[in-house]
Design a protein around this motif. Structure first.
Motif, PDB file in Angstrom:
ATOM      1  N   GLY A 239      13.275 -13.828   9.616  1.00  0.00           N
ATOM      2  CA  GLY A 239      11.937 -13.636   9.981  1.00  0.00           C
ATOM      3  C   GLY A 239      11.128 -13.701   9.346  1.00  0.00           C
ATOM      4  N   ASP A 240      11.950 -13.595   8.148  1.00  0.00           N
ATOM      5  CA  ASP A 240      10.190 -13.004   7.009  1.00  0.00           C
ATOM      6  C   ASP A 240      10.793 -14.965   6.347  1.00  0.00           C
ATOM      7  OD1 ASP A 240       8.708 -11.286   5.085  1.00  0.00           O
ATOM      8  OD2 ASP A 240      10.523 -12.475   3.681  1.00  0.00           O
ATOM      9  N   ALA A 241      11.817 -15.373   6.314  1.00  0.00           N
ATOM     10  CA  ALA A 241      11.587 -16.578   6.134  1.00  0.00           C
ATOM     11  C   ALA A 241      10.976 -17.893   6.272  1.00  0.00           C
ATOM     12  CB  ALA A 241      13.309 -16.847   5.665  1.00  0.00           C
ATOM     13  N   LEU A 242      11.411 -17.090   8.233  1.00  0.00           N
ATOM     14  CA  LEU A 242      10.137 -17.598   8.750  1.00  0.00           C
ATOM     15  C   LEU A 242       8.943 -17.427   8.708  1.00  0.00           C
ATOM     16  CD1 LEU A 242      12.313 -17.819  11.939  1.00  0.00           C
ATOM     17  CD2 LEU A 242      12.478 -19.816  10.460  1.00  0.00           C
ATOM     18  N   ASP A 243       8.904 -17.040   8.557  1.00  0.00           N
ATOM     19  CA  ASP A 243       6.846 -16.614   8.306  1.00  0.00           C
ATOM     20  C   ASP A 243       6.682 -16.943   6.613  1.00  0.00           C
ATOM     21  OD1 ASP A 243       7.180 -14.951  10.618  1.00  0.00           O
ATOM     22  OD2 ASP A 243       7.172 -13.182   9.712  1.00  0.00           O
ATOM     23  N   HIS A 244       7.262 -16.951   6.457  1.00  0.00           N
ATOM     24  CA  HIS A 244       6.805 -17.615   4.274  1.00  0.00           C
ATOM     25  C   HIS A 244       7.330 -18.864   4.543  1.00  0.00           C
ATOM     26  CE1 HIS A 244       6.022 -13.690   3.891  1.00  0.00           C
ATOM     27  NE2 HIS A 244       5.630 -13.917   3.255  1.00  0.00           N
ATOM     28  N   ARG A 245       8.122 -19.759   5.289  1.00  0.00           N
ATOM     29  CA  ARG A 245       8.452 -21.196   5.530  1.00  0.00           C
ATOM     30  C   ARG A 245       9.468 -21.624   4.172  1.00  0.00           C
ATOM     31  NH1 ARG A 245       4.091 -25.508   7.695  1.00  0.00           N
ATOM     32  NH2 ARG A 245       4.462 -24.711  10.021  1.00  0.00           N
ATOM     33  N   ASP A 246      10.556 -20.191   4.228  1.00  0.00           N
ATOM     34  CA  ASP A 246      11.506 -20.305   2.483  1.00  0.00           C
ATOM     35  C   ASP A 246      12.791 -21.657   3.306  1.00  0.00           C
ATOM     36  OD1 ASP A 246      12.801 -20.041   0.358  1.00  0.00           O
ATOM     37  OD2 ASP A 246      12.061 -17.686   0.209  1.00  0.00           O
ATOM     38  N   ARG A 276       6.649 -18.254  20.092  1.00  0.00           N
ATOM     39  CA  ARG A 276       6.104 -17.104  21.364  1.00  0.00           C
ATOM     40  C   ARG A 276       4.499 -17.553  21.116  1.00  0.00           C
ATOM     41  NH1 ARG A 276       9.218 -12.187  22.625  1.00  0.00           N
ATOM     42  NH2 ARG A 276      10.026 -14.329  24.035  1.00  0.00           N
ATOM     43  N   PRO A 277       4.362 -16.751  19.788  1.00  0.00           N
ATOM     44  CA  PRO A 277       2.486 -16.840  19.607  1.00  0.00           C
ATOM     45  C   PRO A 277       2.177 -17.969  19.319  1.00  0.00           C
ATOM     46  CG  PRO A 277       4.021 -15.955  17.629  1.00  0.00           C
ATOM     47  CD  PRO A 277       4.999 -16.406  18.533  1.00  0.00           C
ATOM     48  N   TYR A 303       0.646 -29.313  26.655  1.00  0.00           N
ATOM     49  CA  TYR A 303       1.879 -29.873  25.579  1.00  0.00           C
ATOM     50  C   TYR A 303       1.710 -30.543  24.933  1.00  0.00           C
ATOM     51  CZ  TYR A 303       4.710 -29.065  30.361  1.00  0.00           C
ATOM     52  OH  TYR A 303       5.823 -28.550  31.326  1.00  0.00           O
ATOM     53  N   LYS A 304       0.301 -31.534  24.923  1.00  0.00           N
ATOM     54  CA  LYS A 304      -1.103 -32.240  23.569  1.00  0.00           C
ATOM     55  C   LYS A 304      -0.711 -31.434  23.168  1.00  0.00           C
ATOM     56  CE  LYS A 304      -2.793 -35.976  26.392  1.00  0.00           C
ATOM     57  NZ  LYS A 304      -4.365 -36.951  26.676  1.00  0.00           N
ATOM     58  N   VAL A 305      -1.231 -29.975  22.907  1.00  0.00           N
ATOM     59  CA  VAL A 305      -1.489 -28.909  21.624  1.00  0.00           C
ATOM     60  C   VAL A 305       0.103 -28.511  21.524  1.00  0.00           C
ATOM     61  CG1 VAL A 305      -2.716 -26.509  21.169  1.00  0.00           C
ATOM     62  CG2 VAL A 305      -3.655 -28.353  22.799  1.00  0.00           C
ATOM     63  N   ILE A 306       0.851 -28.098  22.491  1.00  0.00           N
ATOM     64  CA  ILE A 306       1.559 -27.779  22.064  1.00  0.00           C
ATOM     65  C   ILE A 306       2.024 -28.890  21.030  1.00  0.00           C
ATOM     66  CG2 ILE A 306       4.440 -27.217  23.126  1.00  0.00           C
ATOM     67  CD1 ILE A 306       3.516 -25.678  25.509  1.00  0.00           C
ATOM     68  N   LYS A 307       2.861 -30.048  21.151  1.00  0.00           N
ATOM     69  CA  LYS A 307       3.041 -30.724  20.511  1.00  0.00           C
ATOM     70  C   LYS A 307       2.836 -31.213  19.131  1.00  0.00           C
ATOM     71  CE  LYS A 307       2.714 -34.740  23.199  1.00  0.00           C
ATOM     72  NZ  LYS A 307       3.034 -36.148  24.405  1.00  0.00           N
ATOM     73  N   ARG A 308       1.235 -30.919  19.158  1.00  0.00           N
ATOM     74  CA  ARG A 308       1.055 -30.672  17.617  1.00  0.00           C
ATOM     75  C   ARG A 308       1.391 -29.370  17.242  1.00  0.00           C
ATOM     76  NH1 ARG A 308      -4.366 -30.946  18.966  1.00  0.00           N
ATOM     77  NH2 ARG A 308      -4.847 -28.755  19.317  1.00  0.00           N
ATOM     78  N   TYR A 309       1.448 -28.277  17.526  1.00  0.00           N
ATOM     79  CA  TYR A 309       2.332 -27.078  17.630  1.00  0.00           C
ATOM     80  C   TYR A 309       3.468 -27.354  17.065  1.00  0.00           C
ATOM     81  CZ  TYR A 309      -2.220 -23.885  18.117  1.00  0.00           C
ATOM     82  OH  TYR A 309      -3.549 -23.822  18.231  1.00  0.00           O
ATOM     83  N   GLU A 311       4.480 -29.926  15.685  1.00  0.00           N
ATOM     84  CA  GLU A 311       4.484 -31.222  14.777  1.00  0.00           C
ATOM     85  C   GLU A 311       4.723 -30.430  13.093  1.00  0.00           C
ATOM     86  OE1 GLU A 311       5.284 -34.523  12.288  1.00  0.00           O
ATOM     87  OE2 GLU A 311       5.446 -34.285  14.720  1.00  0.00           O
ATOM     88  N   ASP A 312       3.728 -29.304  13.201  1.00  0.00           N
ATOM     89  CA  ASP A 312       3.274 -28.424  12.295  1.00  0.00           C
ATOM     90  C   ASP A 312       3.586 -27.428  11.848  1.00  0.00           C
ATOM     91  OD1 ASP A 312       0.717 -30.182  12.601  1.00  0.00           O
ATOM     92  OD2 ASP A 312      -0.589 -28.941  13.440  1.00  0.00           O
ATOM     93  N   ASP A 313       4.166 -26.540  12.960  1.00  0.00           N
ATOM     94  CA  ASP A 313       4.977 -25.466  12.753  1.00  0.00           C
ATOM     95  C   ASP A 313       6.136 -24.787  12.946  1.00  0.00           C
ATOM     96  OD1 ASP A 313       2.334 -23.760  12.049  1.00  0.00           O
ATOM     97  OD2 ASP A 313       1.469 -24.081  13.939  1.00  0.00           O
ATOM     98  N   CYS A 314       6.807 -26.098  13.581  1.00  0.00           N
ATOM     99  CA  CYS A 314       8.532 -26.261  14.399  1.00  0.00           C
ATOM    100  C   CYS A 314       8.823 -27.048  13.473  1.00  0.00           C
ATOM    101  CB  CYS A 314       8.752 -26.016  15.249  1.00  0.00           C
ATOM    102  SG  CYS A 314       7.773 -24.813  16.543  1.00  0.00           S
ATOM    103  N   LYS A 315       8.709 -28.472  12.898  1.00  0.00           N
ATOM    104  CA  LYS A 315       9.240 -29.224  12.553  1.00  0.00           C
ATOM    105  C   LYS A 315       9.949 -29.132  11.800  1.00  0.00           C
ATOM    106  CE  LYS A 315       8.955 -34.284  10.921  1.00  0.00           C
ATOM    107  NZ  LYS A 315       7.941 -35.540  10.615  1.00  0.00           N
ATOM    108  N   PHE A 316       9.394 -28.383  10.661  1.00  0.00           N
ATOM    109  CA  PHE A 316      10.635 -28.176   9.511  1.00  0.00           C
ATOM    110  C   PHE A 316      11.743 -27.465   9.371  1.00  0.00           C
ATOM    111  CE2 PHE A 316       8.669 -24.033  10.376  1.00  0.00           C
ATOM    112  CZ  PHE A 316       9.920 -22.905  10.064  1.00  0.00           C
ATOM    113  N   LEU A 317      12.313 -26.170  10.578  1.00  0.00           N
ATOM    114  CA  LEU A 317      12.821 -26.081  11.317  1.00  0.00           C
ATOM    115  C   LEU A 317      13.884 -26.773  12.049  1.00  0.00           C
ATOM    116  CD1 LEU A 317      14.505 -22.870  11.323  1.00  0.00           C
ATOM    117  CD2 LEU A 317      13.822 -22.749  13.056  1.00  0.00           C
ATOM    118  N   LEU A 318      13.658 -27.951  12.528  1.00  0.00           N
ATOM    119  CA  LEU A 318      14.149 -28.455  13.307  1.00  0.00           C
ATOM    120  C   LEU A 318      15.522 -29.298  11.782  1.00  0.00           C
ATOM    121  CD1 LEU A 318      11.539 -29.361  16.380  1.00  0.00           C
ATOM    122  CD2 LEU A 318      13.938 -27.973  16.534  1.00  0.00           C
ATOM    123  N   GLU A 319      14.925 -29.638  11.252  1.00  0.00           N
ATOM    124  CA  GLU A 319      15.286 -30.684  10.402  1.00  0.00           C
ATOM    125  C   GLU A 319      16.376 -29.988   9.439  1.00  0.00           C
ATOM    126  OE1 GLU A 319      11.284 -31.980   7.468  1.00  0.00           O
ATOM    127  OE2 GLU A 319      10.514 -33.310   8.956  1.00  0.00           O
TER     128      GLU A 319
END
Length: 743
Positions: A239-246, A276-277, A303-309, A311-319
């Motif tokens: 959780g802390d690593a996700l918050d700091h994108r480590d 969730r946030p 959906y448009k807003v969710i797709k932007r989120y 891309e910005d906040d979840c893509k790093f973990l998916l990669e």
């Protein structure tokens, strides 16, 4: 042995009997006899075999007689055989006893050896179990020791870096002299957790091998405690690593979760920490007061807003989880974190979005959802990843929310109901003001409603591609419904019974001019359905296999042919109506008999007045504005020829019957007059100038059919080409005019 003239033995065997073959190892009596019986009688064969047997017996006696002394001395040499047997028995029994004793000793040694091998196997098993228990104990102790190291690490989570003394080192061997180089504390913590996870995985393996043993049961509490501490620490670290994108710390934590086979926890942490946030910002718990209920259920903008989120906040973990050879493909963050949270939010905060009771809104949300799923699939790195994503329970549950079956039923009622409403009216309804979508130039409201319904089946705001088969079936049902409406109405028109079926009243009251509209619309519908409409449908389904495209094309063409097949009955109905009107004027033909029967009128010199009215209904119909503007020339010519032929048939029937009655009447009157003349002894002419009443009637009919032929020629029909007219000409024409038809 006796010899014959050529020096051969007289009793020699025949050539087909070869005694040496009897001595062969492969000799087969059955086969030998079956070969000989084809050319040697069985009696001859039996006689030769008996002869050969006799010669063998004679030869055997000769041999015994020749060596008789040796044969007799054979029995005299067998002296004291029983004594020899007794002397041989004693050593044999001694050998037997020695062998039995050796066998017993060998069996005892083998049994002893097997017992020792069993003891050795049991000892090895016990040693293996003991080693497993010792390894389990050591692993548990090691895990507990490593877990105790976790709180001893000075943590400064505010900046994510550790600050410790130089050259400090944990008891697990991890050196912390990297502080001066800015080493991230979360990475170190995650590395330690990954190591603990690998040990826990090893511990699970040992427990599996030594399950149900008291030692393991006694350590169960320690193992559970260690597992709980590991899960808690991993959760905090991830959780802390996700918050700091480590990324390094996240990678290590994910490897740790994969090692202990607890992917669900990692997916849930990502869902609760990051996803969730974001979703709560897009779909809040309570709607703003300025939004109406309809707009609240729309999902496209969400959906448009969710797709932007994403891309910005979840893509790093998916990669991170999709890196090649990382071993993290076991995670499904797309389904179990992102899609699961989106589904949960829609179910709790926008349940109306799934409601198929509002078809337009439902379809819009459904298509937006499919596009959103396609967007999520874009993060999959391979086809197998897409297949795994679609096989997830969350994906299946998400698709199950969209009840397209109910949606289609509502659309079916809407589209089919619109056509039924247009077809149940009592009259044909021409369109006064042409609608903008009437590109086919249709005239009747019923035809336009059919085309609009057909178009509705494949509109972008109505069609669901997954239900294409159902919409195709609806398309064919609409065409069949329209064709049935026509056929049922024309059948009621023919019988004159409007109560046959509801919606047939239009056919009873329709005039031939009204039916022109139907002919025009049918031609237009056939061209449109088999042309532009079919092309549009094929274009929508171009992604389908060729076999499916061919079936769709054949089905729609068959529906268009059903409309084409409805044309002849309509034309027949027009012709029947015109013929009935024309035949009404032919009834005046009966007045010709009254005009010339028992009168002194001369031969007629002009046609009867009724003739001009016979073809008047057909002429008025053909020259009318509707027939001129809406009937194709070939259809108009076909209709005129058919009507003219049928009217001429009726004309011939009535005229032939009239002439036949006149001749029979004249024959009866002639007989009566001749009888009267014989009684009175007088003689008079039958009529003036020897012209009978029948001749006058035929002459009048002859003048009439000439005028009738001239009227037909004005309509473009040659009377001589009609068989009934030729028969009519032969019936009423004078004898000198029979050979050639002229008018």
């Amino acid at each position: 042995m006796a010899m014959d003239l050529f020096g051969e033995a007289i009793d020699a065997h025949p050539p087909w009997l070869n005694p040496p073959t009897f001595l062969s190892n492969s000799f087969d009596p059955q086969h030998y006899i079956s070969d000989l019986r084809s050319f040697v009688p069985l009696e001859s064969l039996r006689w030769e075999l008996k002869s050969h047997l006799s010669s063998l017996k004679v030869e055997l006696i000769d041999l015994i007689n020749r060596d008789y002394s040796d044969f007799v001395s054979l029995s005299t040499k067998l002296v004291d055989v029983e004594g020899s047997v007794v002397r041989m028995r004693a050593p044999l029994l001694e050998i037997k006893e020695m062998i039995l004793g050796f066998r017993e000793a060998l069996q005892d040694s083998l049994l002893s050896l097997e017992n020792r091998l069993d003891q050795r196997t049991q000892a090895n098993r016990a040693r293996e179990v003991l080693e497993i228990l010792l390894d389990t104990f050591h692993v548990v102790s090691k895990v507990e020791k490593l877990i105790k190291e976790l709180p001893s690490v000075p943590v400064d989570w505010s900046n994510g870096h550790m600050s410790i003394k130089k050259d400090s080192q944990l008891s697990n061997g991890i050196n912390f002299q990297h502080g001066e180089n800015g080493t991230n504390l979360r990475e170190t913590q995650s590395m330690l957790l990954e190591r603990i996870a690998s040990e826990m995985n090893r511990l699970k393996f040992y427990i599996t091998l030594a399950k149900d043993m008291p030692f393991i049961e006694n350590m169960e509490r320690r193992i559970q405690s260690a597992s709980l501490l590991l899960d808690t620490s991993l959760g905090h670290c991830l959780g802390d690593a996700l918050d700091h994108r480590d990324e390094s710390a996240i990678y290590n934590c994910l490897r740790a979760y994969a090692a202990i086979d607890n992917t669900k926890s990692a997916e849930e942490i990502f869902r609760s920490t990051v996803v969730r946030p974001l979703i709560q910002k897009v779909i809040p718990s309570s709607s703003s007061g300025g939004m109406n209920e309809a707009s609240e259920d729309e999902l496209e903008l969400d959906y448009k807003v969710i797709k932007r989120y994403i891309e910005d906040d979840c893509k790093f973990l998916l990669e991170i989880s999709s890196k090649e050879n990382s071993g993290l493909h076991v995670f499904s963050f797309l389904a179990n974190s992102i899609l699961k949270e989106v589904l949960f939010a829609i179910q709790k905060r926008k349940p109306g979005a799934f409601s198929s009771g509002r078809p337009t809104k439902f379809l819009k949300n459904y298509k937006s959802s499919l596009e959103f799923l396609t967007h999520l699939e874009g993060y999959c790195t391979s086809r197998s990843a897409v297949a795994r994503f679609r096989a997830e329970d969350v994906y299946i549950e998400f698709m199950r929310q969209w009840n397209v079956g109910v949606y289609f039923k509502l659309r079916f009622q809407e589209i089919a109901g619109a056509l039924d409403s247009a077809l149940v009216v009592a009259t044909l309804e021409p369109i006064l003001n042409t609608p903008s979508d009437n590109t086919q130039g249709l005239i009747l409201q019923q035809s336009l409603s059919l085309m609009q319904c057909l178009r509705s089946c494949w509109k972008d705001d109505i069609l669901v591609v997954s239900c294409s088969d159902k919409f195709l079936r609806l398309t064919l049902q609409l065409l069949a419904r329209y064709s049935n409406w026509l056929s049922t109405g024309l059948a009621a028109r023919k019988t004159g019974d409007s109560g046959v079926s509801q919606g047939c009243e239009w056919a009873i009251s329709a005039s031939p001019d009204d039916l022109i509209y139907i002919v025009h619309d049918l031609n237009s519908l056939v061209i449109e359905v088999t042309g532009t409409y079919l092309g549009d449908v094929i274009e929508l389904l171009k992604s389908c296999p060729k076999e499916v495209i061919d079936l769709v094309k054949a089905s729609i063409l068959e529906g268009g042919n059903s409309l084409k097949d409805a044309l002849p009955p309509v034309i027949n109905s027009i012709v029947d109506t015109l013929v009935v009107k024309s035949v009404e004027d032919l009834k005046h033909m009966k007045g010709i008999t009254a005009t010339y029967r028992m009168t002194n009128k001369p031969l007629p010199v002009r046609h009867s007045p009724y003739v001009t009215g016979v073809l008047r209904p057909l002429k008025v119909f053909v020259e009318g504005d509707r027939a001129t503007n809406y009937l194709p020339s070939d259809t108009r010519d076909q209709l005129v020829h058919r009507a003219a032929t049928e009217i001429t048939d009726r004309y011939h029937e009535l005229a032939a019957d009239l002439v036949s009655v006149a001749r029979r009447t004249e024959s009866s009157l002639l007989k009566i007059r001749k009888g009267a003349q014989r009684r009175t002894g007088t003689s008079t002419d039958v009529s003036d100038n020897n012209v009978s009443d029948t001749d006058k009637i035929c002459m009048q009919l002859f003048l009439d059919i000439q005028e009738y032929a001239r009227n037909l020629s004005l309509l473009g029909v040659e009377a001589a080409d009609i068989p009934a007219y030729r028969s009519l000409w032969q019936c009423v024409a004078p004898p000198d005019r029979q050979s050639k038809i002229s008018y």
